[in-house]
Write an enzyme that holds these catalytic residues in place. Structure first.
Site, PDB file in Angstrom:
ATOM      1  N   ASN A  32      40.235  43.148  26.200  1.00 40.68           N
ATOM      2  CA  ASN A  32      39.486  42.258  25.294  1.00 40.68           C
ATOM      3  C   ASN A  32      38.171  41.780  25.914  1.00 40.68           C
ATOM      4  OD1 ASN A  32      40.214  40.355  27.170  1.00 40.68           O
ATOM      5  ND2 ASN A  32      41.355  39.038  25.754  1.00 40.68           N
ATOM      6  N   SER A  34      37.552  39.722  28.161  1.00 34.22           N
ATOM      7  CA  SER A  34      37.432  38.290  28.457  1.00 34.22           C
ATOM      8  C   SER A  34      37.027  38.067  29.913  1.00 34.22           C
ATOM      9  CB  SER A  34      38.738  37.555  28.151  1.00 34.22           C
ATOM     10  OG  SER A  34      39.798  38.077  28.928  1.00 34.22           O
ATOM     11  N   LEU A  59      45.467  41.826  23.287  1.00 39.33           N
ATOM     12  CA  LEU A  59      46.917  42.014  23.112  1.00 39.33           C
ATOM     13  C   LEU A  59      47.523  40.950  22.194  1.00 39.33           C
ATOM     14  CD1 LEU A  59      48.180  43.007  26.684  1.00 39.33           C
ATOM     15  CD2 LEU A  59      48.110  44.462  24.635  1.00 39.33           C
ATOM     16  N   PHE A  80      47.871  45.645  33.219  1.00 36.01           N
ATOM     17  CA  PHE A  80      47.085  44.719  34.045  1.00 36.01           C
ATOM     18  C   PHE A  80      46.624  43.499  33.260  1.00 36.01           C
ATOM     19  CE2 PHE A  80      46.075  48.883  36.019  1.00 36.01           C
ATOM     20  CZ  PHE A  80      46.331  48.599  37.345  1.00 36.01           C
ATOM     21  N   LYS A  84      44.127  35.241  35.298  1.00 42.46           N
ATOM     22  CA  LYS A  84      44.636  35.250  36.677  1.00 42.46           C
ATOM     23  C   LYS A  84      44.132  34.121  37.569  1.00 42.46           C
ATOM     24  CE  LYS A  84      40.952  38.090  38.583  1.00 42.46           C
ATOM     25  NZ  LYS A  84      40.547  39.065  39.549  1.00 42.46           N
ATOM     26  N   SER A 124      52.694  39.664  41.302  1.00 42.90           N
ATOM     27  CA  SER A 124      51.899  39.104  42.386  1.00 42.90           C
ATOM     28  C   SER A 124      52.804  38.515  43.455  1.00 42.90           C
ATOM     29  CB  SER A 124      51.012  38.008  41.800  1.00 42.90           C
ATOM     30  OG  SER A 124      50.522  37.171  42.812  1.00 42.90           O
ATOM     31  N   TYR A 148      50.061  30.006  36.365  1.00 49.89           N
ATOM     32  CA  TYR A 148      49.765  31.434  36.486  1.00 49.89           C
ATOM     33  C   TYR A 148      50.960  32.166  37.103  1.00 49.89           C
ATOM     34  CZ  TYR A 148      48.175  35.699  38.765  1.00 49.89           C
ATOM     35  OH  TYR A 148      48.083  36.989  39.215  1.00 49.89           O
ATOM     36  N   LYS A 152      53.829  35.141  35.700  1.00 51.18           N
ATOM     37  CA  LYS A 152      54.217  36.398  36.375  1.00 51.18           C
ATOM     38  C   LYS A 152      55.743  36.476  36.509  1.00 51.18           C
ATOM     39  CE  LYS A 152      50.217  38.155  36.872  1.00 51.18           C
ATOM     40  NZ  LYS A 152      49.886  39.250  35.982  1.00 51.18           N
ATOM     41  N   TYR A 176      51.466  42.513  44.012  1.00 50.36           N
ATOM     42  CA  TYR A 176      50.264  42.732  44.826  1.00 50.36           C
ATOM     43  C   TYR A 176      50.076  41.580  45.796  1.00 50.36           C
ATOM     44  CZ  TYR A 176      48.938  45.246  40.494  1.00 50.36           C
ATOM     45  OH  TYR A 176      48.903  46.023  39.369  1.00 50.36           O
ATOM     46  N   ASN A 198      38.695  33.833  44.166  1.00 53.61           N
ATOM     47  CA  ASN A 198      39.185  34.569  45.325  1.00 53.61           C
ATOM     48  C   ASN A 198      38.122  34.634  46.419  1.00 53.61           C
ATOM     49  OD1 ASN A 198      41.573  34.959  43.995  1.00 53.61           O
ATOM     50  ND2 ASN A 198      41.003  36.974  43.203  1.00 53.61           N
TER      51      ASN A 198
HETATM   52  N1  LIG Z   1      43.127  40.307  41.851  1.00 53.98           N
HETATM   53  C1  LIG Z   1      44.176  39.762  42.448  1.00 53.98           C
HETATM   54  O1  LIG Z   1      44.027  39.138  43.503  1.00 53.98           O
HETATM   55  C2  LIG Z   1      45.559  39.901  41.872  1.00 53.98           C
HETATM   56  C3  LIG Z   1      46.666  39.618  42.691  1.00 53.98           C
HETATM   57  C4  LIG Z   1      47.942  39.734  42.148  1.00 53.98           C
HETATM   58  C5  LIG Z   1      48.116  40.118  40.825  1.00 53.98           C
HETATM   59  N2  LIG Z   1      47.012  40.376  40.046  1.00 53.98           N
HETATM   60  C6  LIG Z   1      47.227  40.745  38.644  1.00 53.98           C
HETATM   61  O2  LIG Z   1      46.691  42.037  38.429  1.00 53.98           O
HETATM   62  C7  LIG Z   1      46.165  42.147  37.101  1.00 53.98           C
HETATM   63  C8  LIG Z   1      44.738  42.639  37.189  1.00 53.98           C
HETATM   64  O3  LIG Z   1      43.998  41.741  38.004  1.00 53.98           O
HETATM   65  P1  LIG Z   1      42.416  41.895  38.200  1.00 53.98           P
HETATM   66  O4  LIG Z   1      42.104  41.266  39.497  1.00 53.98           O
HETATM   67  O5  LIG Z   1      42.017  43.286  37.936  1.00 53.98           O
HETATM   68  O6  LIG Z   1      41.910  40.920  37.056  1.00 53.98           O
HETATM   69  P2  LIG Z   1      40.709  41.108  36.010  1.00 53.98           P
HETATM   70  O7  LIG Z   1      40.514  39.777  35.351  1.00 53.98           O
HETATM   71  O8  LIG Z   1      39.547  41.751  36.657  1.00 53.98           O
HETATM   72  O9  LIG Z   1      41.356  42.142  34.972  1.00 53.98           O
HETATM   73  C9  LIG Z   1      42.205  41.737  33.944  1.00 53.98           C
HETATM   74  C10 LIG Z   1      41.639  42.304  32.646  1.00 53.98           C
HETATM   75  O10 LIG Z   1      42.504  41.932  31.562  1.00 53.98           O
HETATM   76  C11 LIG Z   1      41.695  41.608  30.436  1.00 53.98           C
HETATM   77  N3  LIG Z   1      42.507  40.731  29.576  1.00 53.98           N
HETATM   78  C12 LIG Z   1      42.945  39.476  29.834  1.00 53.98           C
HETATM   79  N4  LIG Z   1      43.687  39.032  28.792  1.00 53.98           N
HETATM   80  C13 LIG Z   1      43.718  40.027  27.875  1.00 53.98           C
HETATM   81  C14 LIG Z   1      44.326  40.172  26.582  1.00 53.98           C
HETATM   82  N5  LIG Z   1      45.012  39.176  26.022  1.00 53.98           N
HETATM   83  N6  LIG Z   1      44.144  41.332  25.918  1.00 53.98           N
HETATM   84  C15 LIG Z   1      43.425  42.340  26.451  1.00 53.98           C
HETATM   85  N7  LIG Z   1      42.831  42.260  27.654  1.00 53.98           N
HETATM   86  C16 LIG Z   1      42.974  41.115  28.367  1.00 53.98           C
HETATM   87  C17 LIG Z   1      40.442  40.965  31.023  1.00 53.98           C
HETATM   88  O11 LIG Z   1      39.312  41.060  30.177  1.00 53.98           O
HETATM   89  C18 LIG Z   1      40.248  41.778  32.321  1.00 53.98           C
HETATM   90  O12 LIG Z   1      39.371  42.876  32.118  1.00 53.98           O
HETATM   91  C19 LIG Z   1      46.311  40.759  36.476  1.00 53.98           C
HETATM   92  O13 LIG Z   1      47.468  40.735  35.683  1.00 53.98           O
HETATM   93  C20 LIG Z   1      46.467  39.854  37.677  1.00 53.98           C
HETATM   94  O14 LIG Z   1      47.214  38.695  37.371  1.00 53.98           O
HETATM   95  C21 LIG Z   1      45.758  40.289  40.555  1.00 53.98           C
END
Ligand SMILES: NC(=O)c1ccc[n+]([C@@H]2O[C@H](COP(=O)([O-])OP(=O)(O)OC[C@H]3O[C@@H](n4cnc5c(N)ncnc54)[C@H](O)[C@@H]3O)[C@@H](O)[C@H]2O)c1
Length: 333
Positions: A32, A34, A59, A80, A84, A124, A148, A152, A176, A198
């Site tokens: 989306n 966002s 979603l 994904f 977050k 996570s 958050y 998870k 992760y 982060n």
């Molecule tokens: N980056 C980290 O440190 C980390 C650590 C542990 C877990 N995670 C998990 O990994 C996943 C990916 O993380 P990331 O760092 O790439 O984050 P990110 O924010 O870069 O990517 C998440 C994507 O999901 C999209 N999104 C959010 N809600 C949505 C919805 N309702 N419908 C459609 N799209 C939606 C956002 O636009 C974004 O592009 C997340 O679930 C996050 O919680 C990340």
């Protein structure tokens, strides 16, 4: 047959798309936007020579999500998509629960309706709460310290219950640790909206002069130098972990893996490495501890090594170099 990557224009999702496309898989992205930009699809094409199909879909939009499944033959999903930011989740718990949990429930509904029963979920290390010891193994007790993290943990439970109720499903829960770094091209990387939560995107924005200095939250922890120790993993290694996890989906039921390096670095060690590798200064100040932070958190990644044959390969210098290259090329306004 295609693989749906929800959140595929995001940080980890975009690197996973590149990895999968290069390995010959057919990838479809749903996002989306966002917390990411549509241009990421162009960058994925530039890197791989193949443009993945992209749906600008939320979603929470049931009709939109259904359309993605109606129009494609989706065999498995890498999930994904989610919000977050830990701090934001404390201020907006309802939005976090709705987006992350309802979004996942909608996704599962469409999967079932379209005979798609394989899903990899981005969990996570935060689900381990405040672990009593390190390194952390998959069978450690689970708890959370913020909304958050609770999303998870709830989603993990939902997927586990689903597998009990419906034996056609296979689920991989990937926990992760701390992904940093970027693709070597510098085209895709960690590009959060607003002030980064982060460490690495904060450091790169300080290096670029967008932010004045880094706040180091606490230097009185029981660690080598008093600052918090985390398990930083190169996003390229993390992306490859998803490819390895596809294998375990051949077996029904739930499969849980830590994806980390097994080695911790302190905040000061990360600053030192970034400065040394990139020849830039990172001004920082010591700030009070943040509520909920723990001294040390790093993985025991041996289960993934043993069962999936996956291991992180890239080192800290590579993580720092690629993150800075991405920031320098970034055209964010
Ligand atoms: N980056 C980290 O440190 C980390 C650590 C542990 C877990 N995670 C998990 O990994 C996943 C990916 O993380 P990331 O760092 O790439 O984050 P990110 O924010 O870069 O990517 C998440 C994507 O999901 C999209 N999104 C959010 N809600 C949505 C919805 N309702 N419908 C459609 N799209 C939606 C956002 O636009 C974004 O592009 C997340 O679930 C996050 O919680 C990340």
């Amino acid at each position: 047959m295609s693989i749906l990557i929800t959140g595929g224009t995001g940080y980890i999702g975009s690197h996973t798309c590149v990895d999968f496309i290069k390995k010959g898989l057919d990838v479809i992205i749903l996002d989306n936007l966002s917390n990411s930009r549509a241009e990421v699809v162009d960058y994925i094409e530039q890197i791989t020579g193949i443009r993945p199909k992209f749906y600008h879909t939320d979603l929470l939009d049931r009709e939109g999500t259904k359309k993605v499944f109606d129009e494609n033959d989706i065999e498995s999903v890498i999930h994904f998509a989610g919000l977050k930011a830990v701090g934001e989740s404390v201020l907006k718990p309802v939005e976090y629960y709705r987006n992350n949990i309802v979004g996942t429930l909608n996704l599962i509904d469409e999967m079932r309706a379209h005979n798609c029963f394989k899903i990899v979920f981005s969990s996570s290390a935060t689900v381990y709460g405040k672990p009593k010891t390190v390194p952390i193994k998959e069978d450690f007790p689970l708890s959370t310290t913020n909304p958050y993290g609770t999303t998870k943990l709830f989603i993990e439970r939902i997927l586990e219950d689903l597998c009990v109720a419906d034996d056609r499903f296979s689920v991989a829960l990937l926990r992760y640790f701390n992904p940093i770094g970027a693709h070597e091209s510098g085209l895709i990387g960690d590009d959060p909206n607003g002030i980064p939560n982060n460490l690495m995107p904060y450091i790169t924005r300080v290096a670029k002069g967008v932010l004045p200095h880094l706040n180091v939250f606490g230097n009185d922890y029981e660690t080598r130098d008093g600052t918090g120790v985390r398990d930083y993993i190169h996003v390229i290694d993390l992306a490859a972990g998803h490819y390895s996890a596809l294998k375990c989906l051949e077996e029904k039921g739930v499969h849980i893996y830590n994806l980390g390096t097994g080695r911790g670095y302190s905040v000061l060690e990360i600053i030192e490495a970034f400065e040394r590798v990139n020849n830039v200064k990172i001004p920082y100040i010591i700030a009070p501890r943040r509520a909920g932070d723990i001294a040390e958190c790093y993985a025991d990644p041996s289960k993934a090594a043993y069962e999936l044959g996956w291991k992180a390969e890239l080192g800290l210098d590579d993580m720092c170099r690629s993150a800075w290259k991405f920031e320098q090329l970034n055209t964010r306004k």
